[in-house]
Scaffold this motif. Structure first.
Motif, mmCIF file in Angstrom:
data_model
loop_
_atom_site.group_PDB
_atom_site.id
_atom_site.type_symbol
_atom_site.label_atom_id
_atom_site.label_comp_id
_atom_site.label_asym_id
_atom_site.label_seq_id
_atom_site.Cartn_x
_atom_site.Cartn_y
_atom_site.Cartn_z
ATOM 1 N N ILE A 131 61.942 5.464 86.142
ATOM 2 C CA ILE A 131 62.787 4.805 85.146
ATOM 3 C C ILE A 131 63.339 3.506 85.721
ATOM 4 N N THR A 132 63.841 3.575 86.950
ATOM 5 C CA THR A 132 64.395 2.383 87.590
ATOM 6 C C THR A 132 63.326 1.299 87.734
ATOM 7 N N GLU A 133 62.128 1.690 88.156
ATOM 8 C CA GLU A 133 61.035 0.719 88.300
ATOM 9 C C GLU A 133 60.640 0.134 86.946
ATOM 10 N N ASP A 134 60.555 0.978 85.908
ATOM 11 C CA ASP A 134 60.213 0.492 84.567
ATOM 12 C C ASP A 134 61.254 -0.496 84.062
ATOM 13 N N LEU A 135 62.536 -0.146 84.206
ATOM 14 C CA LEU A 135 63.599 -1.035 83.727
ATOM 15 C C LEU A 135 63.593 -2.354 84.482
ATOM 16 N N THR A 136 63.346 -2.294 85.776
ATOM 17 C CA THR A 136 63.276 -3.521 86.572
ATOM 18 C C THR A 136 62.092 -4.377 86.121
ATOM 19 N N ALA A 137 60.951 -3.743 85.893
ATOM 20 C CA ALA A 137 59.767 -4.482 85.441
ATOM 21 C C ALA A 137 60.014 -5.102 84.068
ATOM 22 N N PHE A 138 60.584 -4.321 83.144
ATOM 23 C CA PHE A 138 60.895 -4.871 81.819
ATOM 24 C C PHE A 138 61.876 -6.029 81.936
ATOM 25 N N SER A 139 62.911 -5.837 82.709
ATOM 26 C CA SER A 139 63.930 -6.867 82.868
ATOM 27 C C SER A 139 63.323 -8.159 83.403
ATOM 28 N N ASN A 140 62.495 -8.046 84.422
ATOM 29 C CA ASN A 140 61.847 -9.226 85.002
ATOM 30 C C ASN A 140 60.902 -9.890 83.995
ATOM 31 N N SER A 141 60.156 -9.087 83.238
ATOM 32 C CA SER A 141 59.219 -9.632 82.257
ATOM 33 C C SER A 141 59.949 -10.351 81.126
ATOM 34 N N ILE A 142 60.994 -9.724 80.598
ATOM 35 C CA ILE A 142 61.758 -10.333 79.503
ATOM 36 C C ILE A 142 62.418 -11.614 79.981
ATOM 37 N N ASP A 143 62.985 -11.591 81.184
ATOM 38 C CA ASP A 143 63.614 -12.787 81.749
ATOM 39 C C ASP A 143 62.585 -13.910 81.872
ATOM 40 N N SER A 144 61.386 -13.581 82.316
ATOM 41 C CA SER A 144 60.320 -14.570 82.449
ATOM 42 C C SER A 144 59.905 -15.131 81.080
ATOM 43 N N ILE A 145 59.750 -14.253 80.105
ATOM 44 C CA ILE A 145 59.395 -14.697 78.747
ATOM 45 C C ILE A 145 60.492 -15.611 78.205
ATOM 46 N N PHE A 146 61.745 -15.229 78.429
ATOM 47 C CA PHE A 146 62.869 -16.036 77.937
ATOM 48 C C PHE A 146 62.817 -17.429 78.547
ATOM 49 N N HIS A 147 62.572 -17.515 79.845
ATOM 50 C CA HIS A 147 62.490 -18.822 80.494
ATOM 51 C C HIS A 147 61.371 -19.673 79.891
ATOM 52 N N MET A 148 60.240 -19.056 79.580
ATOM 53 C CA MET A 148 59.140 -19.808 78.948
ATOM 54 C C MET A 148 59.547 -20.294 77.564
ATOM 55 N N LYS A 149 60.243 -19.462 76.809
ATOM 56 C CA LYS A 149 60.615 -19.813 75.440
ATOM 57 C C LYS A 149 61.725 -20.858 75.411
ATOM 58 N N LEU A 150 62.479 -20.980 76.496
ATOM 59 C CA LEU A 150 63.512 -22.003 76.544
ATOM 60 C C LEU A 150 62.914 -23.402 76.687
ATOM 61 N N THR A 151 61.609 -23.473 76.910
ATOM 62 C CA THR A 151 60.907 -24.760 76.928
ATOM 63 C C THR A 151 60.070 -24.926 75.663
ATOM 64 N N TYR A 152 60.313 -24.053 74.676
ATOM 65 C CA TYR A 152 59.588 -24.026 73.409
ATOM 66 C C TYR A 152 59.715 -25.365 72.683
ATOM 67 N N ASP A 153 58.607 -25.821 72.131
ATOM 68 C CA ASP A 153 58.629 -27.065 71.328
ATOM 69 C C ASP A 153 58.263 -26.780 69.906
#
Length: 186
Positions: free
Chosen positions: A164-186
């Motif tokens: 569970i801890t590994e899954d939550l960490t992986a999800f958290s890292n993935s969502i954070d990464s997606i968010f950073h990409m979308k903050l450069t959205y045009d």
């Protein structure tokens, strides 16, 4: 201004809970109109980024970094990402985050992979939230909790907890990464 973007984000998921059909239709039209007035993508992205930093600062201040709901890539961050996508794409067809993820994929805000990660993360976060709410509010009796604990121990609870801890960490890292990409959205 910041408050107006924040209000739009909230309206993008808001629901009318009471009232007759005519009133609901009138309010829905007003909400759709408010959501579509003067959408400036760069302003929305800038203000969402600032909101995200403030929310993360509060999470750090409250020692909530290990909380699955608060912090970068966590549940609240994912919901903010979904609401930002709805505003940027003017996509207000649904109020359900799961349906919004699918809809944002259909209009090109999320790729197939991003949508899959977001949907899986949202399900995991909300399932965990429900489990914690049930167990912490005493909705499960002591005997049931003992049975659950026994079942988890018989299935190697330590490994389950680690996963569970590994899954939550992986999800958290993935969502954070997606968010950073979308903050450069045009």
């Amino acid at each position: 201004n910041d408050a107006w973007v924040w209000e739009r984000l909230a309206l993008s998921r808001g629901r009318i809970l009471n009232g007759g059909k005519i009133l609901n239709e009138r309010l829905s039209r007003i909400i759709r109109k408010a959501l579509n007035i003067n959408i400036i993508p760069k302003q929305i992205i800038k203000e969402v980024q600032e909101m995200r930093l403030r929310i993360d600062g509060k999470a750090q201040k409250n020692n909530s970094r290990d909380n699955f709901k608060l912090g970068p890539g966590r549940l609240q961050d994912l919901e903010l990402l979904i609401q930002m996508g709805a505003l940027l794409k003017r996509n207000f067809n649904s109020r359900s985050p799961k349906k919004m993820i699918s809809s944002l994929n259909a209009v090109g805000f999320f790729t197939e992979e991003e949508a899959k990660v977001c949907a899986n993360a949202y399900s995991s976060y909300t399932n965990l939230q429900q489990i914690l709410n049930i167990t912490s509010t005493g909705q499960i009796g002591e005997a049931s909790l003992a049975n659950i604990k026994s079942i988890l121990q018989s299935h190697n609870y330590e490994e389950f907890s680690k996963n569970i801890t590994e899954d939550l960490t992986a999800f958290s890292n993935s969502i954070d990464s997606i968010f950073h990409m979308k903050l450069t959205y045009d």
